[in-house]
Design an enzyme around this catalytic site. Structure first.
Site, PDB file in Angstrom:
ATOM      1  N   HIS B  91       0.892  -1.222   0.028  1.00 39.85           N
ATOM      2  CA  HIS B  91       0.124  -0.053  -0.034  1.00 39.85           C
ATOM      3  C   HIS B  91       0.976   1.178  -0.098  1.00 39.85           C
ATOM      4  O   HIS B  91       0.737   2.354  -0.867  1.00 39.85           O
ATOM      5  CB  HIS B  91      -1.057   0.115   1.344  1.00 39.85           C
ATOM      6  CG  HIS B  91      -1.508   1.465   1.669  1.00 39.85           C
ATOM      7  ND1 HIS B  91      -2.498   1.825   0.851  1.00 39.85           N
ATOM      8  CD2 HIS B  91      -1.316   2.204   2.573  1.00 39.85           C
ATOM      9  CE1 HIS B  91      -2.698   3.204   1.186  1.00 39.85           C
ATOM     10  NE2 HIS B  91      -2.116   3.191   2.291  1.00 39.85           N
ATOM     11  N   ASP B 120       5.802  22.100 -26.281  1.00 47.72           N
ATOM     12  CA  ASP B 120       5.857  20.649 -25.814  1.00 47.72           C
ATOM     13  C   ASP B 120       6.800  20.618 -24.711  1.00 47.72           C
ATOM     14  O   ASP B 120       7.476  21.810 -24.600  1.00 47.72           O
ATOM     15  CB  ASP B 120       6.098  19.928 -26.799  1.00 47.72           C
ATOM     16  CG  ASP B 120       5.568  18.228 -26.500  1.00 47.72           C
ATOM     17  OD1 ASP B 120       5.739  17.885 -25.501  1.00 47.72           O
ATOM     18  OD2 ASP B 120       4.914  17.794 -27.296  1.00 47.72           O
ATOM     19  N   TRP B 156       7.060   0.361   3.685  1.00 41.35           N
ATOM     20  CA  TRP B 156       7.487   1.051   2.794  1.00 41.35           C
ATOM     21  C   TRP B 156       8.790   1.633   2.910  1.00 41.35           C
ATOM     22  O   TRP B 156       9.445   2.082   1.986  1.00 41.35           O
ATOM     23  CB  TRP B 156       6.611   2.193   2.245  1.00 41.35           C
ATOM     24  CG  TRP B 156       6.635   3.622   3.018  1.00 41.35           C
ATOM     25  CD1 TRP B 156       6.154   3.725   4.462  1.00 41.35           C
ATOM     26  CD2 TRP B 156       7.403   4.818   2.608  1.00 41.35           C
ATOM     27  NE1 TRP B 156       6.438   5.013   4.800  1.00 41.35           N
ATOM     28  CE2 TRP B 156       7.146   5.673   3.609  1.00 41.35           C
ATOM     29  CE3 TRP B 156       8.125   5.065   1.591  1.00 41.35           C
ATOM     30  CZ2 TRP B 156       7.885   6.775   3.797  1.00 41.35           C
ATOM     31  CZ3 TRP B 156       8.591   6.450   1.577  1.00 41.35           C
ATOM     32  CH2 TRP B 156       8.722   7.272   2.799  1.00 41.35           C
ATOM     33  N   SER B 184      12.653   6.562 -14.051  1.00 32.27           N
ATOM     34  CA  SER B 184      11.530   7.190 -14.513  1.00 32.27           C
ATOM     35  C   SER B 184      11.305   8.713 -13.999  1.00 32.27           C
ATOM     36  O   SER B 184      11.417   9.687 -14.793  1.00 32.27           O
ATOM     37  CB  SER B 184      10.292   6.443 -14.588  1.00 32.27           C
ATOM     38  OG  SER B 184       9.124   7.176 -14.426  1.00 32.27           O
ATOM     39  N   SER B 185      11.397   8.728 -12.629  1.00 40.08           N
ATOM     40  CA  SER B 185      11.118  10.024 -12.036  1.00 40.08           C
ATOM     41  C   SER B 185      12.390  10.881 -12.196  1.00 40.08           C
ATOM     42  O   SER B 185      12.232  12.022 -12.671  1.00 40.08           O
ATOM     43  CB  SER B 185      10.727  10.130 -10.761  1.00 40.08           C
ATOM     44  OG  SER B 185      11.256   9.185  -9.955  1.00 40.08           O
ATOM     45  N   HIS B 268      12.994  12.241   3.484  1.00 45.44           N
ATOM     46  CA  HIS B 268      12.455  13.165   3.950  1.00 45.44           C
ATOM     47  C   HIS B 268      12.232  14.363   2.831  1.00 45.44           C
ATOM     48  O   HIS B 268      11.052  14.881   2.649  1.00 45.44           O
ATOM     49  CB  HIS B 268      12.857  14.192   5.183  1.00 45.44           C
ATOM     50  CG  HIS B 268      12.287  15.378   5.677  1.00 45.44           C
ATOM     51  ND1 HIS B 268      11.003  15.232   6.494  1.00 45.44           N
ATOM     52  CD2 HIS B 268      12.049  16.551   5.133  1.00 45.44           C
ATOM     53  CE1 HIS B 268      10.529  16.117   6.331  1.00 45.44           C
ATOM     54  NE2 HIS B 268      10.977  17.083   5.525  1.00 45.44           N
ATOM     55  N   GLU B 270      11.862  13.622  -0.192  1.00 44.58           N
ATOM     56  CA  GLU B 270      10.920  12.748  -0.906  1.00 44.58           C
ATOM     57  C   GLU B 270       9.361  13.256  -0.566  1.00 44.58           C
ATOM     58  O   GLU B 270       8.510  13.426  -1.165  1.00 44.58           O
ATOM     59  CB  GLU B 270      10.854  11.237  -0.654  1.00 44.58           C
ATOM     60  CG  GLU B 270       9.863  10.357  -1.067  1.00 44.58           C
ATOM     61  CD  GLU B 270       9.740  10.414  -2.414  1.00 44.58           C
ATOM     62  OE1 GLU B 270      10.409  10.697  -3.287  1.00 44.58           O
ATOM     63  OE2 GLU B 270       8.372  10.160  -3.040  1.00 44.58           O
ATOM     64  N   TYR B 272       8.580  15.914   0.623  1.00 44.23           N
ATOM     65  CA  TYR B 272       8.313  17.517  -0.021  1.00 44.23           C
ATOM     66  C   TYR B 272       8.097  17.310  -1.381  1.00 44.23           C
ATOM     67  O   TYR B 272       7.501  18.247  -1.899  1.00 44.23           O
ATOM     68  CB  TYR B 272       9.275  18.187   0.559  1.00 44.23           C
ATOM     69  CG  TYR B 272       9.147  18.567   2.014  1.00 44.23           C
ATOM     70  CD1 TYR B 272       8.261  19.761   2.200  1.00 44.23           C
ATOM     71  CD2 TYR B 272       9.532  18.140   3.050  1.00 44.23           C
ATOM     72  CE1 TYR B 272       7.584  19.925   3.506  1.00 44.23           C
ATOM     73  CE2 TYR B 272       9.403  18.471   4.346  1.00 44.23           C
ATOM     74  CZ  TYR B 272       8.402  19.389   4.507  1.00 44.23           C
ATOM     75  OH  TYR B 272       8.051  19.838   5.727  1.00 44.23           O
ATOM     76  N   SER B 283      -2.187  27.301  -4.976  1.00 45.16           N
ATOM     77  CA  SER B 283      -1.735  28.750  -5.135  1.00 45.16           C
ATOM     78  C   SER B 283      -2.480  29.149  -6.520  1.00 45.16           C
ATOM     79  O   SER B 283      -2.405  30.610  -6.732  1.00 45.16           O
ATOM     80  CB  SER B 283      -0.390  28.826  -5.278  1.00 45.16           C
ATOM     81  OG  SER B 283       0.253  28.532  -3.721  1.00 45.16           O
ATOM     82  N   HIS B 317      14.663  13.386  12.085  1.00 43.63           N
ATOM     83  CA  HIS B 317      13.559  13.475  12.899  1.00 43.63           C
ATOM     84  C   HIS B 317      12.816  12.142  12.929  1.00 43.63           C
ATOM     85  O   HIS B 317      11.827  11.947  13.591  1.00 43.63           O
ATOM     86  CB  HIS B 317      12.764  14.663  12.732  1.00 43.63           C
ATOM     87  CG  HIS B 317      12.073  14.758  11.526  1.00 43.63           C
ATOM     88  ND1 HIS B 317      12.110  15.871  10.683  1.00 43.63           N
ATOM     89  CD2 HIS B 317      11.677  13.804  10.537  1.00 43.63           C
ATOM     90  CE1 HIS B 317      11.363  15.782   9.497  1.00 43.63           C
ATOM     91  NE2 HIS B 317      11.099  14.402   9.431  1.00 43.63           N
ATOM     92  N   HIS B 318      13.031  11.364  11.896  1.00 39.50           N
ATOM     93  CA  HIS B 318      12.427  10.057  11.785  1.00 39.50           C
ATOM     94  C   HIS B 318      13.198   8.935  12.437  1.00 39.50           C
ATOM     95  O   HIS B 318      12.618   7.697  12.647  1.00 39.50           O
ATOM     96  CB  HIS B 318      12.390   9.604  10.281  1.00 39.50           C
ATOM     97  CG  HIS B 318      11.800  10.104   9.455  1.00 39.50           C
ATOM     98  ND1 HIS B 318      10.407  10.150   9.189  1.00 39.50           N
ATOM     99  CD2 HIS B 318      11.836  11.415   8.746  1.00 39.50           C
ATOM    100  CE1 HIS B 318       9.892  11.178   8.338  1.00 39.50           C
ATOM    101  NE2 HIS B 318      10.808  11.895   8.104  1.00 39.50           N
ATOM    102  N   THR B 343       6.385  26.857   5.959  1.00 39.23           N
ATOM    103  CA  THR B 343       5.052  26.538   5.651  1.00 39.23           C
ATOM    104  C   THR B 343       3.908  27.339   6.222  1.00 39.23           C
ATOM    105  O   THR B 343       2.820  27.448   5.683  1.00 39.23           O
ATOM    106  CB  THR B 343       5.089  24.892   6.323  1.00 39.23           C
ATOM    107  OG1 THR B 343       6.227  24.414   6.081  1.00 39.23           O
ATOM    108  CG2 THR B 343       3.754  24.130   5.893  1.00 39.23           C
ATOM    109  N   LYS B 346       3.083  30.119   3.897  1.00 37.07           N
ATOM    110  CA  LYS B 346       2.240  29.738   2.731  1.00 37.07           C
ATOM    111  C   LYS B 346       0.833  29.682   3.165  1.00 37.07           C
ATOM    112  O   LYS B 346      -0.030  30.330   2.467  1.00 37.07           O
ATOM    113  CB  LYS B 346       2.753  28.309   2.242  1.00 37.07           C
ATOM    114  CG  LYS B 346       3.910  28.394   1.597  1.00 37.07           C
ATOM    115  CD  LYS B 346       4.116  26.830   0.908  1.00 37.07           C
ATOM    116  CE  LYS B 346       5.158  27.123  -0.302  1.00 37.07           C
ATOM    117  NZ  LYS B 346       4.683  27.912  -1.392  1.00 37.07           N
ATOM    118  N   ARG B 465       2.031   0.839  15.352  1.00 39.49           N
ATOM    119  CA  ARG B 465       1.522   0.917  13.785  1.00 39.49           C
ATOM    120  C   ARG B 465       2.192  -0.564  13.356  1.00 39.49           C
ATOM    121  O   ARG B 465       2.960  -1.153  13.818  1.00 39.49           O
ATOM    122  CB  ARG B 465       2.145   2.115  12.954  1.00 39.49           C
ATOM    123  CG  ARG B 465       3.606   1.999  12.990  1.00 39.49           C
ATOM    124  CD  ARG B 465       4.149   3.479  12.389  1.00 39.49           C
ATOM    125  NE  ARG B 465       4.048   3.474  11.102  1.00 39.49           N
ATOM    126  CZ  ARG B 465       5.070   4.212  10.054  1.00 39.49           C
ATOM    127  NH1 ARG B 465       5.886   4.929  10.820  1.00 39.49           N
ATOM    128  NH2 ARG B 465       4.807   3.928   8.854  1.00 39.49           N
TER     129      ARG B 465
END
Ligand code: HEM
Ligand SMILES: [Cu+2]
Lengths: 199, 544
Positions: B91, B120, B156, B184-185, B268, B270, B272, B283, B317-318, B343, B346, B465
């Site tokens: 998932h 293009d 994950w 790909s990315s 991290h 990622e 963002y 926006s 922080h993880h 943040t 924004k 979890r």
């Protein structure tokens, strides 16, 4: 025909430039990830965090024993997976003064009916004590080879340096046993080989 | 809050009037499946990405519902714990790498050339290649579920040695598929950077670019910086598994904590990568439906850039509970809290834009407003987690699950849906069905909150979890979460219905589909013809 082929030459070469710069950044970051592996070890060694202690013997420093305080040193032995050995320590905890040297015996027992190689990997906690724990002699500097059913007693000689931070009054040393699979692995690790029957 | 009818165009901009440029210059495209396999057109590739992402959203969603069905009651009733672990892992992987990221790439493909007045993407053939890598990657990944030993079951975040020494044999395939998705990315990011930097309409400066373009530019830089690190980590795993190295194996002098440092150095930024483009979409939508220019355009750009830079300084922080030294704990705690500042800028700017606006509540605006409120809730729980001593308690509980689902579901996913509703008139030439879209919105908002809000409580009460069973005291919260999850899941079928109906027909949309929308995409006809801006438009700076 794709649109880009109709674009003007300036634009095409600008795009090419951007692409090559990005590719350079990519390659650089990929290399950086691998560079982090040795950098991480260096960083941990310099700062002593991660509880990674010196992997070779250190000299005893001759300093006055600080008998104004006691530090409890605890020993924990654990078996990593896949090695049919038992590791024990003669005493679970001792109390020492900073500056004083102490010796503790550990026993290794191969409970299988085949010869095997193993290594005890140390870790110290709290990490702020790591750099102040000086090991004069330790079985963990070497790999051990045990014949089937063989028993081996090996000493750890250590000293807590006097500059051990004030707030540390107990230090835990954990040894985890891991199998060493082939002779190749020992050569790779560049470790000295200590054969059980030579001691 | 009666929704207003979208404004009718004042100019003669009917959707059929200008299919200009769609004539002689282009050879007829191949027919049928080959057309889609070989297309180099940014709009078609954008649609492919979006359709792929939607399919994966449902597959990942089914996995989540399997998890929630098992957690509906305490005890083990439906599936084996081993399979439960595969479901949570798959998932997460599918939602992150196959649903959210490709959806944003799809929107980028469609909208960036239109928003900067380019014909293009800069590298159209590469674009085709980057898309087609994705189905390959995820068919491989999904196939691991049918392999002996099952699919990935280590979460994950695939922490070593769980993902190396103790992993199922299919892990090599998992690594391969992640490599392909990563390539790909990366290719997508290079293409986007090359397009934005080199193909803007004459007269459009960087500081004239719409925020969606800006946020995607910065996201692409993040991708280029961290996807290679991910590639590095999984390569090390591959070597540990297959070639006897010990990067992450203490027995050979390696270190499992190193894995976590490397992973989160990627991980991290990622997160963002999954939220910056959402900021860009919101926006664009909020000013359009508040009928006011965006408050603080420049500060939005700088805030996005600061978030991106700071995101490289907070990864541990993880890892507060791995036993970091005090100095490192404090460093990562304060840098993490610092991220809340840009943040907050924004959120402040969006709210100020709304202030005294003439607001109307069309479907894109509903989703954008929900985004602002619910994303902010996720930001607050993030701040709680950033407090290291508190995190010792919260870490690896459902509180973390609540946090990241608030920022990712009513955050990233709602922004994607807002973007889809906003741009559907441009893509199809029809407005989405208003009633159905409202049903979709309200059921989604209720479903999302029912699912994830109780997780704050079960987490604070200590429910761990990634565990298939739980103590009785968590039963009520879990029951609500499971009911909410099924409500949310099934209401997404409405989204599919709206999209299909909108492709097939509906009220005709003019070029300027929303009356206050300003960006260049609204100057081309609706639906946008296959080829647009063959001769670059001259960019006109708005008057305000
Ligand atoms: C104010 C902003 C934020 C702060 C202060 C923050 C803080 C944190 C902290 C401290 C954790 C670790 C908790 C733990 O494992 O004990 C965490 C986890 C997480 N955050 Fe955030 N966060 C913020 C925004 C975001 C955003 C915008 C996203 C994504 C769009 C995000 C996604 C995640 C994810 C996915 C995890 C969990 C990863 C895992 O362990 O599986 N966060 N956050
Ligand atoms: Cu983070």
């Amino acid at each position: 025909m794709s649109r880009i082929e109709m674009g003007n030459d300036d634009q095409r070469s600008a795009i090419r430039r951007t692409v090559w710069r990005s590719v350079a950044a990519l390659v650089g970051m990929f290399a950086f990830a691998f560079a982090l592996v040795p950098l991480y070890d260096v960083f941990c060694e310099v700062t002593g965090i991660n509880g990674k202690v010196e992997t070779s013997a250190q000299a005893l420093v001759n300093e006055e024993i600080d008998d104004s305080r006691y530090v409890t040193v605890q020993f924990i032995t654990r078996n990593g997976s896949g090695l049919p050995w038992r590791m024990d320590v003669e005493t679970r905890q001792i109390r020492v003064h900073p500056g004083q040297s102490a010796e503790v015996n550990f026993t290794f027992n191969n409970q299988s009916d085949g010869v095997s190689w193993g290594r005890a990997v140390p870790s110290v906690s709290p990490s702020s004590a790591t750099r102040h724990l000086r090991k004069v002699s330790c079985f963990c500097f070497d790999e051990q080879r045990l014949e089937a059913g063989e028993r081996l007693e090996l000493p750890l000689v250590f000293q807590l340096a006097r500059d051990l931070p004030e707030e540390v009054n107990s230090v835990t040393l954990v040894y985890t046993l891991y199998p060493v699979e082939t002779r190749k692995a020992q050569l790779q690790a560049g470790a000295k080989v200590l054969e059980g029957d030579e001691v | 809050m009666a929704p207003k009818v979208p404004p009718q165009p004042s100019l003669e901009q009917s959707s059929t009037a200008t299919a200009a440029g769609h004539g002689l210059a282009h050879a007829a495209p191949p027919k049928g499946i080959l057309r889609w396999l070989l297309t180099t057109n940014h709009k078609e590739i954008g649609s492919l990405y979006l359709i792929f992402s939607l399919i994966m959203f449902f597959i990942g969603g089914i996995f989540a519902l399997v998890v929630r069905a098992e957690l509906y009651q305490p005890g083990m009733q439906l599936i084996q714990p081993e399979f439960f672990n595969q479901m949570t892992t798959m998932h997460g992987l599918i939602m992150v790498f196959a649903a959210v990221m490709p959806a944003f790439t799809g929107l980028a493909n469609w909208m960036i050339p239109l928003q900067i007045g380019a014909p293009d993407m800069a590298l159209p053939r590469l674009n085709n290649f980057s898309f087609w890598l994705l189905p390959v990657a995820f068919i491989l990944l999904l196939s691991t579920l049918f392999m002996p030993g099952g699919g990935p079951n280590f979460g994950w975040t695939f922490y070593a040695p769980l993902s190396t020494t103790y992993a199922p044999p299919s892990t090599t395939i998992f690594i391969l598929s992640l490599h392909i998705a990563g390539i790909s990315s990366i290719l997508g990011a290079i293409n986007i950077i090359a397009t934005i930097l080199n193909m803007r309409a004459p007269g459009m400066r960087m500081m004239d670019m719409p925020l969606f373009v800006w946020t995607w530019l910065i996201t692409s830089f993040l991708l280029i910086a961290v996807m290679p690190v991910l590639a590095g980590v999984i390569t090390m795993m591959l070597m540990d598994i297959n070639f006897g190295t010990s990067f992450f194996d203490a027995a050979g002098g390696g270190d499992p904590v190193l894995f976590q440092h490397l992973f989160w150095f990627f991980g991290h930024p990622e997160v963002y990568i999954m939220i910056l483009p959402a900021f860009g979409i919101v926006s664009a939508i909020i000013p359009t439906f508040a009928r006011k220019p965006l408050f603080g355009y420049a500060s939005m750009v700088y805030a996005t850039a600061s978030i991106a830079i700071l995101s490289f300084l907070v990864w541990a922080h993880h890892m507060f509970v791995v036993g970091l030294p005090l100095a490192a704990t404090l460093f990562f705690m304060y840098t993490t809290m610092l991220i809340a500042v840009p943040t907050g800028v924004k959120v402040f700017n969006w709210i100020t834009t709304l202030f005294r606006g003439s607001i109307s509540f069309e479907p894109p605006m509903l989703f954008a407003l929900a985004f602002v409120v619910l994303f902010t809730i996720g930001g607050f729980s993030g701040l709680m987690l950033a407090i290291a001593p508190a995190d010792f308690q919260y870490h690896d509980t459902y509180f973390v699950v609540a946090h990241f689902h608030y920022v990712l579901v009513p955050g990233a996913v709602f922004a994607i849906m807002a973007g889809v509703y906003y741009w559907l008139p441009k893509w199809t030439g029809h407005y989405p069905h208003e009633r159905l879209a409202q049903w979709h919105f309200w059921l989604s908002v209720i479903g999302v909150n029912l699912t994830f809000f109780p997780m704050h409580f079960s987490g604070l009460a200590g429910m761990p979890r990634r565990i298939p069973d739980y103590a009785l005291q968590f039963a009520d919260f879990n029951l609500v979460s499971s009911l909410g999850a099924f409500l949310f899941g099934f209401s997404q079928l409405l989204f599919v219905a709206v999209v299909i109906l909108c492709v097939r027909g509906g009220r005709k949309a003019p070029a300027q589909a929303w009356d206050y929308a300003e960006d260049l995409e609204w100057t081309v006809p609706s639906p946008a013809p296959l080829h647009t801006f063959e001769t670059p438009p001259t960019y006109q700076r708005p008057a305000h």
